[in-house]
Design an enzyme around this catalytic site. Structure first.
Site, PDB file in Angstrom:
ATOM      1  N   VAL A   5      41.117  28.805  27.595  1.00  0.00           N
ATOM      2  CA  VAL A   5      41.045  29.788  28.368  1.00  0.00           C
ATOM      3  C   VAL A   5      41.986  30.770  28.005  1.00  0.00           C
ATOM      4  CG1 VAL A   5      41.546  30.476  31.146  1.00  0.00           C
ATOM      5  CG2 VAL A   5      41.131  27.977  30.414  1.00  0.00           C
ATOM      6  N   PHE A   6      41.180  32.031  28.154  1.00  0.00           N
ATOM      7  CA  PHE A   6      41.536  33.484  27.517  1.00  0.00           C
ATOM      8  C   PHE A   6      41.682  33.883  28.574  1.00  0.00           C
ATOM      9  CE2 PHE A   6      40.674  38.057  26.401  1.00  0.00           C
ATOM     10  CZ  PHE A   6      41.971  37.421  25.414  1.00  0.00           C
ATOM     11  N   GLY A   7      43.254  34.698  29.281  1.00  0.00           N
ATOM     12  CA  GLY A   7      43.307  35.658  30.190  1.00  0.00           C
ATOM     13  C   GLY A   7      43.638  36.592  29.196  1.00  0.00           C
ATOM     14  N   TYR A   8      43.412  37.987  30.067  1.00  0.00           N
ATOM     15  CA  TYR A   8      43.456  39.070  29.586  1.00  0.00           C
ATOM     16  C   TYR A   8      43.239  40.201  31.024  1.00  0.00           C
ATOM     17  CZ  TYR A   8      38.719  39.579  31.946  1.00  0.00           C
ATOM     18  OH  TYR A   8      37.764  39.717  32.939  1.00  0.00           O
ATOM     19  N   GLY A   9      44.087  39.245  31.814  1.00  0.00           N
ATOM     20  CA  GLY A   9      44.701  40.175  33.764  1.00  0.00           C
ATOM     21  C   GLY A   9      45.710  39.983  33.733  1.00  0.00           C
ATOM     22  N   SER A  10      45.579  39.660  34.511  1.00  0.00           N
ATOM     23  CA  SER A  10      46.715  39.002  35.720  1.00  0.00           C
ATOM     24  C   SER A  10      47.248  37.437  34.749  1.00  0.00           C
ATOM     25  CB  SER A  10      46.588  38.464  37.326  1.00  0.00           C
ATOM     26  OG  SER A  10      45.158  38.239  37.615  1.00  0.00           O
ATOM     27  N   GLU A  86      39.380  33.506  39.951  1.00  0.00           N
ATOM     28  CA  GLU A  86      38.296  34.062  39.477  1.00  0.00           C
ATOM     29  C   GLU A  86      36.931  33.927  40.650  1.00  0.00           C
ATOM     30  OE1 GLU A  86      39.792  35.466  37.620  1.00  0.00           O
ATOM     31  OE2 GLU A  86      41.641  34.379  37.358  1.00  0.00           O
TER      32      GLU A  86
END
Length: 189
Positions: A5-10, A86
């Site tokens: 899983v890619f996280g780019y915010g919180s 999300e």
């Protein structure tokens, strides 16, 4: 089968699910933008906050963190958590992940990322582009169950800088929010 899983915010600083490995890096062909309205975390339906989503952008990279999840029960826990967290993001994409933006071969392919599309029929909370000043005014006033919208901006900026990543959009917005706060302009225009 392993799930990434890619996280780019919180998700960079607050994961909320078990994982086996955390790998900093980037995805290509996207940029991070504060175009998604948040009515459930950083704002309310009456006064939405703004959170990041991804926008296709040729030649750009978006830095973030990829999480590796291997155990079946951890994958179920992560998916259940992410589907709630999300829920205002209407698309899931599977992208290539790189630790070196100059590399042509990804470290991992098929990394899942949540994206809020600009299609208002599918994503009623999409707010779209606005000037940094307009976004900052909205951010300063918005607060939701997860806290003030400004805290989200400042934590994202801090998290990116801790990895040595500079994101102009995030930094410009954080600076404008700080300017508004220092001027005492804490009401919406």
């Amino acid at each position: 089968m392993v799930m990434w899983v890619f996280g780019y915010g919180s998700l960079i600083w607050k994961t909320g699910f078990p994982f086996d490995e955390k790998l900093p890096g980037c995805i290509k062909g996207y940029r991070r933008v504060f175009y998604q309205g948040s009515t459930d975390h950083r704002g309310t339906p009456e006064f939405p906050g703004r959170t990041v989503t991804l926008e296709a952008a040729e030649g750009e990279v978006c830095w973030g963190v990829a999480y590796k999840i291997t155990k079946k029960e951890d994958k179920e826990t992560a998916l259940n958590h992410l589907e709630v967290r999300e829920k205002q993001y209407d698309r899931k994409e599977y992208v290539d992940f790189f630790t070196d933006p100059m590399a042509t071969t990804p470290i991992v392919s098929g990394v899942m990322v949540y994206i809020a599309s600009p299609d208002k029929k599918l994503n009623k909370n999409y707010l779209g582009p606005a000037s940094i000043e307009e976004i900052a005014k909205q951010v300063v006033c918005a607060e939701g169950p997860s806290g003030p919208n400004k805290d989200y901006i400042f934590q994202l900026e801090k998290s990116l800088l801790q990895f040595g990543w500079e994101d102009k959009h995030v930094m410009d917005l954080a600076n404008e929010v700080r300017r508004l706060l220092s001027d005492g302009k804490q009401t919406a225009a």
